[in-house]
Design an enzyme around this catalytic site. Structure first.
Site, PDB file in Angstrom:
ATOM      1  CB  SER A   9     -50.124 -19.115  25.875  1.00 46.21           C
ATOM      2  OG  SER A   9     -48.747 -19.176  26.120  1.00 46.21           O
ATOM      3  CB  THR A  10     -54.659 -17.801  24.413  1.00 47.04           C
ATOM      4  OG1 THR A  10     -54.261 -16.555  23.856  1.00 47.04           O
ATOM      5  CG2 THR A  10     -54.261 -17.876  25.877  1.00 47.04           C
TER       6      THR A  10
END
Length: 186
Positions: A9-10
């Site tokens: 996600s990051t």
């Protein structure tokens, strides 16, 4: 051909554990992405989906790495099934190329459809309750019926421009044209 898809996600997160598992599962080509789970736009996933052919297999480490919601997951899995492409989730123990995996996805699909129906029912009930209380959807009217009548009268006289009328009532010129057009249709 066996394709793998890995996502975190990051930018700070690491794909290593997913990549190790996908390579161990025999993936010949792995697509990697660092995108938020909330985003619909996943260019690498789409690039992979575009390359798939009948008989291929897609392997993911975990279901939530592939899709942002159950509904999206079911839709994508159904698209793959229709194209004769198997789908495998390593940690969830799901493989659509087995009878058990097919059954699991059919159960998921039933729940997703149930969820959509419940949302649709709740939305209809909420709208009906609002209408019963005299509320309708959409933006609140900026002008009163009295102001609309005044605008129509000013426009019909032709003494001042549409821009001047719009400025006087703090609305856009298109609003004036809509009011005049609405009155003329009646």
């Amino acid at each position: 051909m066996i394709f793998g898809y890995a996502r975190v996600s990051t930018k700070d997160q690491n794909l290593d554990s997913q990549l190790d598992a996908l390579q161990k599962a025999g993936c010949e080509k792995i697509f990697m992405e660092k995108e938020s789970g909330a985003k619909d736009d996943r260019p690498e996933r789409q690039r992979m989906l575009d390359q798939l052919r009948a008989g291929d297999t897609v392997i993911v480490y975990k279901l939530d790495r592939f899709s942002r919601s159950m509904i999206d997951l079911i839709q994508k899995a159904e698209e793959l099934r229709q194209r004769d492409i198997a789908f495998v989730s390593l940690t969830d123990g799901i493989a659509t190329n087995t009878p058990t995996g097919k059954m699991q996805f059919n159960v998921f699909a039933a729940f997703a459809e149930f969820q959509r129906d419940i949302i649709r029912e709740n939305t209809k009930a909420g709208l009906a309750a609002a209408r019963a209380r005299g509320r309708t959807g959409g933006r609140k009217q900026k002008l009163t019926p009295k102001q609309e009548k005044e605008i129509h009268t000013l426009y019909a006289k032709g003494d001042i421009s549409v821009t001047q009328i719009a400025t006087a009532y703090s609305v856009h010129r298109n609003t004036i044209y809509n009011i005049v057009g609405k009155k003329n249709k009646k």
